[in-house]
Design a protein around this motif. Sequence first.
Motif, PDB file in Angstrom:
ATOM      1  N   ARG A  22      -1.261   1.366  22.152  1.00  0.00           N
ATOM      2  CA  ARG A  22      -2.314   0.405  21.775  1.00  0.00           C
ATOM      3  C   ARG A  22      -2.824   0.658  20.364  1.00  0.00           C
ATOM      4  O   ARG A  22      -3.076  -0.291  19.619  1.00  0.00           O
ATOM      5  CB  ARG A  22      -3.453   0.478  22.786  1.00  0.00           C
ATOM      6  N   GLN A  23      -2.963   1.920  20.001  1.00  0.00           N
ATOM      7  CA  GLN A  23      -3.420   2.228  18.643  1.00  0.00           C
ATOM      8  C   GLN A  23      -2.384   1.764  17.620  1.00  0.00           C
ATOM      9  O   GLN A  23      -2.738   1.187  16.593  1.00  0.00           O
ATOM     10  CB  GLN A  23      -3.687   3.720  18.494  1.00  0.00           C
ATOM     11  N   SER A  24      -1.119   1.993  17.900  1.00  0.00           N
ATOM     12  CA  SER A  24      -0.059   1.559  16.991  1.00  0.00           C
ATOM     13  C   SER A  24      -0.018   0.037  16.885  1.00  0.00           C
ATOM     14  O   SER A  24       0.165  -0.508  15.798  1.00  0.00           O
ATOM     15  CB  SER A  24       1.299   2.075  17.465  1.00  0.00           C
ATOM     16  N   ARG A  25      -0.190  -0.638  18.019  1.00  0.00           N
ATOM     17  CA  ARG A  25      -0.180  -2.105  18.007  1.00  0.00           C
ATOM     18  C   ARG A  25      -1.327  -2.637  17.156  1.00  0.00           C
ATOM     19  O   ARG A  25      -1.143  -3.539  16.340  1.00  0.00           O
ATOM     20  CB  ARG A  25      -0.259  -2.659  19.426  1.00  0.00           C
ATOM     21  N   ALA A  26      -2.501  -2.060  17.304  1.00  0.00           N
ATOM     22  CA  ALA A  26      -3.655  -2.506  16.515  1.00  0.00           C
ATOM     23  C   ALA A  26      -3.422  -2.249  15.025  1.00  0.00           C
ATOM     24  O   ALA A  26      -3.736  -3.101  14.186  1.00  0.00           O
ATOM     25  CB  ALA A  26      -4.926  -1.807  16.991  1.00  0.00           C
ATOM     26  N   ALA A  27      -2.859  -1.111  14.700  1.00  0.00           N
ATOM     27  CA  ALA A  27      -2.596  -0.794  13.290  1.00  0.00           C
ATOM     28  C   ALA A  27      -1.549  -1.738  12.706  1.00  0.00           C
ATOM     29  O   ALA A  27      -1.699  -2.214  11.572  1.00  0.00           O
ATOM     30  CB  ALA A  27      -2.134   0.656  13.162  1.00  0.00           C
ATOM     31  N   LEU A  28      -0.501  -2.028  13.469  1.00  0.00           N
ATOM     32  CA  LEU A  28       0.539  -2.939  12.991  1.00  0.00           C
ATOM     33  C   LEU A  28      -0.038  -4.325  12.754  1.00  0.00           C
ATOM     34  O   LEU A  28       0.240  -4.957  11.735  1.00  0.00           O
ATOM     35  CB  LEU A  28       1.696  -3.001  13.991  1.00  0.00           C
ATOM     36  N   ARG A  29      -0.842  -4.805  13.669  1.00  0.00           N
ATOM     37  CA  ARG A  29      -1.461  -6.123  13.494  1.00  0.00           C
ATOM     38  C   ARG A  29      -2.342  -6.147  12.247  1.00  0.00           C
ATOM     39  O   ARG A  29      -2.298  -7.078  11.459  1.00  0.00           O
ATOM     40  CB  ARG A  29      -2.268  -6.526  14.717  1.00  0.00           C
ATOM     41  N   SER A  30      -3.122  -5.106  12.078  1.00  0.00           N
ATOM     42  CA  SER A  30      -4.025  -5.043  10.938  1.00  0.00           C
ATOM     43  C   SER A  30      -3.267  -5.070   9.606  1.00  0.00           C
ATOM     44  O   SER A  30      -3.607  -5.846   8.708  1.00  0.00           O
ATOM     45  CB  SER A  30      -4.885  -3.779  11.025  1.00  0.00           C
ATOM     46  N   VAL A  31      -2.239  -4.242   9.482  1.00  0.00           N
ATOM     47  CA  VAL A  31      -1.519  -4.214   8.204  1.00  0.00           C
ATOM     48  C   VAL A  31      -0.780  -5.522   7.956  1.00  0.00           C
ATOM     49  O   VAL A  31      -0.691  -5.977   6.816  1.00  0.00           O
ATOM     50  CB  VAL A  31      -0.557  -3.006   8.056  1.00  0.00           C
ATOM     51  N   THR A  32      -0.264  -6.131   9.025  1.00  0.00           N
ATOM     52  CA  THR A  32       0.443  -7.403   8.863  1.00  0.00           C
ATOM     53  C   THR A  32      -0.520  -8.508   8.449  1.00  0.00           C
ATOM     54  O   THR A  32      -0.240  -9.271   7.525  1.00  0.00           O
ATOM     55  CB  THR A  32       1.177  -7.783  10.163  1.00  0.00           C
ATOM     56  N   GLU A  33      -1.654  -8.596   9.120  1.00  0.00           N
ATOM     57  CA  GLU A  33      -2.642  -9.629   8.777  1.00  0.00           C
ATOM     58  C   GLU A  33      -3.157  -9.453   7.348  1.00  0.00           C
ATOM     59  O   GLU A  33      -3.304 -10.427   6.611  1.00  0.00           O
ATOM     60  CB  GLU A  33      -3.817  -9.605   9.760  1.00  0.00           C
ATOM     61  N   GLN A  34      -3.434  -8.220   6.976  1.00  0.00           N
ATOM     62  CA  GLN A  34      -3.904  -7.957   5.613  1.00  0.00           C
ATOM     63  C   GLN A  34      -2.853  -8.328   4.578  1.00  0.00           C
ATOM     64  O   GLN A  34      -3.179  -8.863   3.517  1.00  0.00           O
ATOM     65  CB  GLN A  34      -4.307  -6.491   5.456  1.00  0.00           C
TER      66      GLN A  34
END
Length: 183
Positions: free
Chosen positions: A49-61
């Motif tokens: 879950r932490q990795s998924r949240a980080a991946l989403r964040s970097v992609t959105e940014q």
Amino acid sequence: MIEIAEAVFSERGYAAASMDEIAERVGVSKPMLYEYFNSKEGLLLACIRQSRAALRSVTEQAVAGAESAEQAMYKGLHAFFVFIREHRQAWSLLRHEMVLIGTSAADEIEATRQQQTDLIAALMSGYFETSAPLQVEAAAEFVVGACERLAIWCERHEDVSPEVVTGYAMDILWDGLRARAMS
């Protein structure tokens, strides 16, 4: 705790990883790990879950403020490949899902794929002709699958930088999508 658990899961594999080793490396008692995460699987789920949240964040940014579909595609792909390079342990957890089939972790990994597919489809709907929503969804699934395989390929070719693999992906993916982009 999650960072160290991620490292142990990556090094040993989920089945061989022990809560004793994770607790020792973290510097806490094993019961403390169970207090926080309830089980070894619970700890694995927290890592995913932490990795998924980080991946989403970097992609959105990365795609924020993109001025064209092509630029958004490039920036999103590049963010993904940089993330994979910089978070090898997290990527290892996501890609070794076959040993997790039938567990909650497999569902979490699929949720990561779905998150990225939904994000790409939403992005495409802003830049591409959306009169065929199933086609947009299919294209997003294709991008996710292709990039996942390219990330695995990159593991065998560590000399290939995120910039180079992004270029390879764009050469193939963008040619198929360009005709659908709105001017």
